[in-house]
Write a protein that holds these residues in place. Sequence first.
Motif, PDB file in Angstrom:
ATOM      1  N   ILE A   3      49.148  45.405  38.523  1.00 22.55           N
ATOM      2  CA  ILE A   3      49.418  46.088  39.792  1.00 22.55           C
ATOM      3  C   ILE A   3      49.777  45.051  40.842  1.00 22.55           C
ATOM      4  N   LYS A  25      45.622  41.664  37.650  1.00 24.30           N
ATOM      5  CA  LYS A  25      45.985  41.558  36.234  1.00 24.30           C
ATOM      6  C   LYS A  25      44.736  41.336  35.389  1.00 24.30           C
ATOM      7  N   ASP A  26      44.667  42.042  34.257  1.00 24.09           N
ATOM      8  CA  ASP A  26      43.562  41.889  33.308  1.00 24.09           C
ATOM      9  C   ASP A  26      42.200  42.085  33.971  1.00 24.09           C
ATOM     10  N   GLY A  27      42.157  43.032  34.893  1.00 22.37           N
ATOM     11  CA  GLY A  27      40.887  43.381  35.532  1.00 22.37           C
ATOM     12  C   GLY A  27      40.436  42.440  36.621  1.00 22.37           C
ATOM     13  N   ARG A  39      53.003  47.748  38.364  1.00 20.90           N
ATOM     14  CA  ARG A  39      53.049  48.974  39.164  1.00 20.90           C
ATOM     15  C   ARG A  39      52.936  48.572  40.636  1.00 20.90           C
ATOM     16  N   PRO A 114      35.994  57.032  32.812  1.00 17.30           N
ATOM     17  CA  PRO A 114      37.211  56.287  33.184  1.00 17.30           C
ATOM     18  C   PRO A 114      37.617  56.458  34.649  1.00 17.30           C
ATOM     19  N   GLN A 115      37.256  57.589  35.263  1.00 16.24           N
ATOM     20  CA  GLN A 115      37.575  57.811  36.678  1.00 16.24           C
ATOM     21  C   GLN A 115      36.318  57.788  37.550  1.00 16.24           C
ATOM     22  N   ILE A 380      40.738  51.457  43.203  1.00 15.78           N
ATOM     23  CA  ILE A 380      41.110  50.705  42.007  1.00 15.78           C
ATOM     24  C   ILE A 380      39.864  50.024  41.461  1.00 15.78           C
ATOM     25  N   GLY A 383      41.288  46.728  38.079  1.00 16.55           N
ATOM     26  CA  GLY A 383      42.749  46.729  37.998  1.00 16.55           C
ATOM     27  C   GLY A 383      43.373  48.037  37.598  1.00 16.55           C
ATOM     28  N   GLU A 384      42.615  49.116  37.548  1.00 19.27           N
ATOM     29  CA  GLU A 384      43.123  50.434  37.176  1.00 19.27           C
ATOM     30  C   GLU A 384      42.926  51.401  38.343  1.00 19.27           C
ATOM     31  N   VAL A 386      41.894  54.595  39.826  1.00 21.34           N
ATOM     32  CA  VAL A 386      41.005  55.677  39.384  1.00 21.34           C
ATOM     33  C   VAL A 386      41.028  56.856  40.348  1.00 21.34           C
TER      34      VAL A 386
END
Length: 391
Positions: A3, A25-27, A39, A114-115, A380, A383-384, A386
């Motif tokens: 991201i 990157k990579d968490g 992204r 996951p969220q 986030i 790195g994702e 949510v």
Amino acid sequence: MAIMIKGGTILSGGEKRENPGLFLKDGKIAGPAQAEPARILDAGGGYILPGLVDIHTHGALGRDFTEGTQTAFDTITRFAVRHGVTSQVATLFTMPMAQILRCIQFARGYRRHPQGAQILGLHLEGPFISPERCGAQASDAVLPIAPETYAPLLAQADAIRMITLSPHCAQAEQMVRAFCQRGVKVAGGHDDGYEPMIAKCFDTGMRHAVHLFCAMSSARFRQGEKVAGLTEMALLDDRVSVELIADRAHTTPALIALACKCKPADKVCLVSDMLSVGGLPPQEEPYSIRIPGVEKALEVEIGPRSAKLAGSNHNAGGITALDRMLRNMVEDGVPLEAAARMATENPALAIGARQKGRIEQGLDADICILDQDLQVRYTIIAGEVVYQKEV
């Protein structure tokens, strides 16, 4: 996918700076933007904060961490990310030891939704508190401080991030030492103590005070002399961090200003102290909050700013999320960068979560993006994305 966050203003470490392009990157936080596919998130006109960290929260949407179930934990942590919270310390009410141990076993094996926000461990708000200062907690489940009563918890210390105890109890100093040696953060609260015994606990390793100004001792006469309580002792000791429930019901703007004036910049933590009724609508009949192993339910009514004990004007707990508290602080005159620190870095430091709470290269990529009105746009975790606000 990585991201890249462009635009916006970064708020981290009590400072404000323009965003040169933040790459995740990579968490992890990887620093300025790199030349690879990513992204793109546009924070233009808004603010980029470390993910909010709530170290004192009980539940939400009708579920409580004391249930010790996947459904309860998932519901609460998914609610949290809608408010920019990326990490929580699941806080348990006072209840019988068997029920506490059951929750500890569940929490140790809990698999994050996951969220949902990350769970950084448990905060045991009892059972070693003062029966005279229980607040909304069950006095019949309180235990006296003694090695034999807290030994079962010492054996589970790996799952416990923080424990609140009453520093006025006879063997409090010994208990503080025992848990500090096992890496558990010890907090003072729900107490009826005064200067000498509180000072001894601070010197032994107690470094935190829960919900300042609420259900804790304060200055009073004792044997013809005016003595300080935990409220004043926590304000005076620069080693000790304090919690503020900034909902304008538990603490007014004047009390907030007092705490900010007395404490170092890194020692004030915003907490929600949110009950399971957080996120629920007011209703005519009181809500019943049932704690496992406690016979009498906690009956509460939802007020405009807090949950009240049914039929009274006494606060039972919080219903206000950290993002709303952040806005309250700013509206009441606290600089935005200082208020942001109180909801991110300071609580992370208070519990020793050193990979959280700051935007620095190599730390966890937990990020909250706010718009210009301080409303959550993105949450986030590692790195994702949510949570993303619907437009």
